[in-house]
Structure formats: C-alpha cells, structure tokens
Design a protein around this motif. Structure first.
Motif, PDB file in Angstrom:
ATOM      1  N   THR A  66      37.843-124.877 -89.159  1.00  0.00           N
ATOM      2  CA  THR A  66      39.191-124.367 -89.449  1.00  0.00           C
ATOM      3  C   THR A  66      40.194-125.200 -88.650  1.00  0.00           C
ATOM      4  O   THR A  66      39.822-126.149 -87.962  1.00  0.00           O
ATOM      5  N   SER A  67      41.451-124.790 -88.712  1.00  0.00           N
ATOM      6  CA  SER A  67      42.483-125.508 -87.963  1.00  0.00           C
ATOM      7  C   SER A  67      42.600-125.001 -86.529  1.00  0.00           C
ATOM      8  O   SER A  67      43.359-125.552 -85.736  1.00  0.00           O
ATOM      9  N   GLY A  68      41.875-123.940 -86.195  1.00  0.00           N
ATOM     10  CA  GLY A  68      41.954-123.416 -84.838  1.00  0.00           C
ATOM     11  C   GLY A  68      41.597-121.951 -84.775  1.00  0.00           C
ATOM     12  O   GLY A  68      41.222-121.327 -85.774  1.00  0.00           O
ATOM     13  N   GLY A  69      41.737-121.373 -83.582  1.00  0.00           N
ATOM     14  CA  GLY A  69      41.384-119.984 -83.372  1.00  0.00           C
ATOM     15  C   GLY A  69      42.206-119.014 -84.208  1.00  0.00           C
ATOM     16  O   GLY A  69      41.676-118.021 -84.723  1.00  0.00           O
ATOM     17  N   SER A  70      43.497-119.295 -84.365  1.00  0.00           N
ATOM     18  CA  SER A  70      44.363-118.382 -85.125  1.00  0.00           C
ATOM     19  C   SER A  70      43.928-118.296 -86.585  1.00  0.00           C
ATOM     20  O   SER A  70      43.878-117.210 -87.165  1.00  0.00           O
ATOM     21  N   GLU A  71      43.607-119.438 -87.167  1.00  0.00           N
ATOM     22  CA  GLU A  71      43.151-119.412 -88.563  1.00  0.00           C
ATOM     23  C   GLU A  71      41.806-118.697 -88.678  1.00  0.00           C
ATOM     24  O   GLU A  71      41.594-117.905 -89.607  1.00  0.00           O
ATOM     25  N   SER A  72      40.926-118.952 -87.732  1.00  0.00           N
ATOM     26  CA  SER A  72      39.617-118.285 -87.761  1.00  0.00           C
ATOM     27  C   SER A  72      39.781-116.775 -87.690  1.00  0.00           C
ATOM     28  O   SER A  72      39.159-116.024 -88.451  1.00  0.00           O
ATOM     29  N   ASN A  73      40.632-116.307 -86.770  1.00  0.00           N
ATOM     30  CA  ASN A  73      40.874-114.866 -86.633  1.00  0.00           C
ATOM     31  C   ASN A  73      41.454-114.276 -87.906  1.00  0.00           C
ATOM     32  O   ASN A  73      41.023-113.215 -88.382  1.00  0.00           O
ATOM     33  N   ASN A  74      42.461-114.943 -88.467  1.00  0.00           N
ATOM     34  CA  ASN A  74      43.101-114.445 -89.681  1.00  0.00           C
ATOM     35  C   ASN A  74      42.145-114.440 -90.863  1.00  0.00           C
ATOM     36  O   ASN A  74      42.183-113.531 -91.699  1.00  0.00           O
ATOM     37  N   THR A  75      41.291-115.460 -90.938  1.00  0.00           N
ATOM     38  CA  THR A  75      40.316-115.534 -92.028  1.00  0.00           C
ATOM     39  C   THR A  75      39.417-114.314 -92.033  1.00  0.00           C
ATOM     40  O   THR A  75      39.178-113.698 -93.084  1.00  0.00           O
ATOM     41  N   VAL A  76      38.930-113.934 -90.860  1.00  0.00           N
ATOM     42  CA  VAL A  76      38.025-112.787 -90.766  1.00  0.00           C
ATOM     43  C   VAL A  76      38.750-111.483 -91.054  1.00  0.00           C
ATOM     44  O   VAL A  76      38.334-110.686 -91.915  1.00  0.00           O
ATOM     45  N   ILE A  77      39.826-111.245 -90.342  1.00  0.00           N
ATOM     46  CA  ILE A  77      40.500-109.945 -90.424  1.00  0.00           C
ATOM     47  C   ILE A  77      41.041-109.680 -91.824  1.00  0.00           C
ATOM     48  O   ILE A  77      40.806-108.614 -92.412  1.00  0.00           O
ATOM     49  N   LYS A  78      41.732-110.655 -92.397  1.00  0.00           N
ATOM     50  CA  LYS A  78      42.286-110.479 -93.740  1.00  0.00           C
ATOM     51  C   LYS A  78      41.190-110.552 -94.802  1.00  0.00           C
ATOM     52  O   LYS A  78      41.246-109.848 -95.814  1.00  0.00           O
ATOM     53  N   GLY A  79      40.195-111.407 -94.550  1.00  0.00           N
ATOM     54  CA  GLY A  79      39.104-111.550 -95.517  1.00  0.00           C
ATOM     55  C   GLY A  79      38.258-110.299 -95.620  1.00  0.00           C
ATOM     56  O   GLY A  79      37.905-109.856 -96.721  1.00  0.00           O
ATOM     57  N   VAL A  80      37.916-109.694 -94.479  1.00  0.00           N
ATOM     58  CA  VAL A  80      37.147-108.452 -94.492  1.00  0.00           C
ATOM     59  C   VAL A  80      37.961-107.337 -95.132  1.00  0.00           C
ATOM     60  O   VAL A  80      37.444-106.547 -95.936  1.00  0.00           O
ATOM     61  N   ALA A  81      39.248-107.275 -94.789  1.00  0.00           N
ATOM     62  CA  ALA A  81      40.109-106.229 -95.343  1.00  0.00           C
ATOM     63  C   ALA A  81      40.144-106.290 -96.866  1.00  0.00           C
ATOM     64  O   ALA A  81      40.006-105.272 -97.551  1.00  0.00           O
ATOM     65  N   GLU A  82      40.298-107.501 -97.401  1.00  0.00           N
ATOM     66  CA  GLU A  82      40.394-107.642 -98.851  1.00  0.00           C
ATOM     67  C   GLU A  82      39.044-107.401 -99.529  1.00  0.00           C
ATOM     68  O   GLU A  82      38.974-106.772-100.587  1.00  0.00           O
ATOM     69  N   THR A  83      37.981-107.890 -98.922  1.00  0.00           N
ATOM     70  CA  THR A  83      36.661-107.799 -99.536  1.00  0.00           C
ATOM     71  C   THR A  83      36.079-106.389 -99.485  1.00  0.00           C
ATOM     72  O   THR A  83      35.405-105.958-100.420  1.00  0.00           O
ATOM     73  N   TYR A  84      36.355-105.665 -98.399  1.00  0.00           N
ATOM     74  CA  TYR A  84      35.708-104.366 -98.187  1.00  0.00           C
ATOM     75  C   TYR A  84      36.657-103.183 -98.317  1.00  0.00           C
ATOM     76  O   TYR A  84      36.305-102.066 -97.938  1.00  0.00           O
ATOM     77  N   GLN A  85      37.839-103.405 -98.890  1.00  0.00           N
ATOM     78  CA  GLN A  85      38.826-102.321 -98.963  1.00  0.00           C
ATOM     79  C   GLN A  85      38.360-101.142 -99.820  1.00  0.00           C
ATOM     80  O   GLN A  85      38.806-100.005 -99.607  1.00  0.00           O
ATOM     81  N   ASP A  86      37.448-101.398-100.725  1.00  0.00           N
ATOM     82  CA  ASP A  86      36.925-100.285-101.528  1.00  0.00           C
ATOM     83  C   ASP A  86      36.004 -99.379-100.707  1.00  0.00           C
ATOM     84  O   ASP A  86      35.772 -98.219-101.064  1.00  0.00           O
ATOM     85  N   GLN A  87      35.483 -99.924 -99.589  1.00  0.00           N
ATOM     86  CA  GLN A  87      34.586 -99.141 -98.726  1.00  0.00           C
ATOM     87  C   GLN A  87      35.340 -98.419 -97.609  1.00  0.00           C
ATOM     88  O   GLN A  87      34.840 -97.445 -97.051  1.00  0.00           O
ATOM     89  N   GLY A  88      36.522 -98.942 -97.274  1.00  0.00           N
ATOM     90  CA  GLY A  88      37.295 -98.319 -96.207  1.00  0.00           C
ATOM     91  C   GLY A  88      38.516 -99.145 -95.862  1.00  0.00           C
ATOM     92  O   GLY A  88      38.629-100.310 -96.247  1.00  0.00           O
TER      93      GLY A  88
END
Length: 368
Positions: A66-88
């Motif tokens: 990635t481009s750095g820690g900020s992108e890595s953090n955002n990738t996980v947090i937003k990615g999990v939120a979008e992918t698993y929003q039907d579960q919680g």
C-alpha cells in the motif's frame, strides 16, 4: 542534530537505498509487462513481498503493498464494514488510536455504523474485559493498535484476538510503531489484519503493507486492475516495495531497550521525582520514552535545547495549547500532560547522544 524522534519517522537505511538504486535507474519496467524489464520488476516485487511476510511470520500471498499505514488502516476498516455490513454494523476500537483509525471510524459513524471507543488505564492500556463486554452480536471488527505512538504502551493483542475469535469477530491491528521494534508475528498475535508503515522502519515514506489472513475477502479501497491479488489496484511501486522489503530484512533493534533505560535512569538521577514516566513501565516499546517535566511546559523544554529533535505531548488548536488526546485519555493531569516530551530512540542513537542531551537538560532545566 541529535535525532530523537524516530517514532515520527526514520531516516532511510543506506542498505535500503542501495537495494532500491537498480530499480530507479535500470530496472524500470512495469511488473505487469511480459518483456524482460517487466519480469525483473515483478521478480523484485515478489522478493520484497516475501521479505515482509518473513518478518511478520505470514505467507507471501497474505501481504499486499500500500502507500502506507493510513491506507492500510482505511482498507481494512472500510473494507470490512462494506463486506460484512449484512452481518453487523458494530466496530470496536480504542480512544488512543492513530487518526487513520479514529477518523475512518468516524466516517463510518456517518454511514450508520456503531463505534465503541474503549477507554484506557493510566498506562494507556486497553482492558481485555472491556473488550469482552463491548462485543455484541452485531460486532464485525475489533481494531486495536499494537503499540501506542506517543507513550509506547503495548496492547494485550493475543488475549483480545482470542476473545474476538470466540465470538467470530475479525481483528485488525495498526502495527506501524511496533514492526521492527518488537516481535510482530501475526499468528502469535492472532490477528486477521496488520498494518505496516515503511517510514517507521527505515524505508521510504509512501510505502506500506497490509497483512490479510488467507481466506478473508474484503472490498478493496482502490478499484482498478488486478494488482496485489486483486486487493489493491494500481501499478506497483517497485522502487519503494524493494526498499520496504530490504528494511524488513535488516531489522535489528537489540540495543534500544538498554539505551532507553540508560536515558530514563539518567533523567531520574538528575531530576528525581520532578520526572514522571508516561506509559507502561515495562510493557512499552523499547525505544520510546515519554516523560513529563513537572511544572514545566514540554514545548519550552524543547525550545531550550539546541539541535535536538523530539516531540511534545501537547497540540495547538486555534492558538490554544492543549495536552495530547492520548495523555487525556490516560487521565493524566493537564499540568503534568503539558510538560510531556516524547524522546524516541533509533538505530543511529548512541550513548554519547544521550549524554549530550542530558548535559543540555541539566543546564537549562532548573526546578524550584
């Protein structure tokens, strides 16, 4: 200048620079190209990926650049939120996270997600029982940093991960400050995601990595081509990836704990109980020393030192100085927090450097 701000950023190691040079001048091909230059570039990225994976105890296929820690953090947090929003729609974090975590969570709050910001104790540590109590049947992610950037306190991630997985909750850690300083083996920590920032471990700014445990799929933050196993689009930054890989290869911080302890002992011997340690006395990064000079302003302390780089424990907002939110979350008295200075040592710090800093501190600081 005596540089004691390694938690802010590190200089690029000369071995890292040397490893990068061929990919600046000669091997400039696109890793996706089928010709020889492209194949050499792709091979270099593959090697770098394996070097990062080795340091983390992961498989190469679990590492994306990635481009750095900020992108890595955002990738996980937003990615999990979008992918698993039907579960919680519930995420657990702490009050002392890096802004790249805090602000990503605040963004999701605007989208209807529920965020729990766990408190910390006087040492800056999250209580495992608080994590357990915060989990609901809607919790999809727990994101807790491995070690705090200001006070260095190391969080009980293994225990947090065990609790999370018993409840089928994913775990992410921002390990920007800990990678290269203490062991960060993903299987020992038990995490599903781990963020790396290259410039914190003697690689260039603008490069990072993200560990994603095999079998976990999340929506990418950046869409486009199929680079990085389809998890992060964009032509690979070959030069900087090589740099990060080499930085992971040459990690060595064996001397730091001893030198940091020497510095702290020197401060206590000189200033006695006018020095207050902020952060955990033992479970702390080996290079990090956050201390408050009782009755003094941290910025004034630094201003009296010549050619010494360090950080204060205060922030300036609209012309008004305030203690850092980390120290406030630790419930440290405002006056004590305003006197905080963070000294963070690194690979090139010497005992002579510490002695020179002590000499200046002794000459310029006079307690009543």
């Amino acid at each position: 200048m005596i540089y004691l701000d390694y938690n802010a950023t590190t200089p690029i190691d000369k071995r890292v620079t040397k490893a990068m040079e061929p990919y600046i001048y000669d091997i400039y091909g696109n890793p996706s190209s089928s010709h020889e230059l492209g194949k050499k570039a792709a091979k270099a990225v593959k090697k770098a990926r394996s070097q990062v994976a080795k340091l983390l105890g992961a498989n190469s296929e679990e590492i994306i650049f990635t481009s750095g820690g900020s992108e890595s953090n955002n990738t996980v947090i937003k990615g999990v939120a979008e992918t698993y929003q039907d579960q919680g729609n519930h995420i657990i974090t702490s009050q002392i996270e890096h802004p790249a975590v805090i602000n990503a969570c605040k963004y999701l709050e605007k989208k209807g997600f529920q965020i729990t910001y766990l408190p910390v104790d006087k040492y800056g540590m999250v209580d495992v029982e608080d994590v357990r109590k915060a989990i609901t049947d809607k919790t999809i992610l727990i994101t807790i940093m491995h070690a705090n950037n200001e006070v260095g306190t190391i969080q009980p991630l293994k225990e947090i991960s065990e609790i999370a997985h018993k409840n089928e909750v994913l775990v992410h850690t921002d390990a920007a400050q800990s990678v290269g300083k203490i062991p960060t083996k993903v299987n020992e920590l038990g995490v599903d995601f781990l963020s790396v920032a290259g410039h914190k471990l003697y690689a260039p700014k603008g490069i990072g990595a993200l560990y994603i445990r095999e079998g976990i799929e999340i929506e990418p933050l950046i869409h486009g081509g199929g680079q990085e196993f389809g998890k992060r689009a964009g032509t690979e930054n070959v030069i900087f990836a090589v740099g990060l890989g080499e930085a992971c290869e040459v990690v060595n911080n064996n001397k730091l704990r001893k030198l940091t302890d020497y510095f702290y002992d020197s401060l206590v011997n000189e200033f006695k109980d006018s020095i207050i340690l902020n952060g955990h006395p033992e479970k702390r990064l080996p290079n990090t020393l956050n201390v408050s000079f009782k009755g003094m302003d941290g910025l004034e302390v630094l201003n009296q030192l010549d050619d010494i780089a360090a950080s204060t424990g205060s922030a300036c907002h609209s012309g008004k100085k305030e203690p850092s939110r980390i120290l406030k979350a630790m419930d440290i008295d405002n006056q004590i927090a305003m006197g905080a200075v963070r000294f963070s040592l690194g690979r090139y710090t010497t005992k002579e450097d510490i002695d020179k800093v002590m000499e200046q501190l002794t000459n310029c600081i006079k307690f009543d």
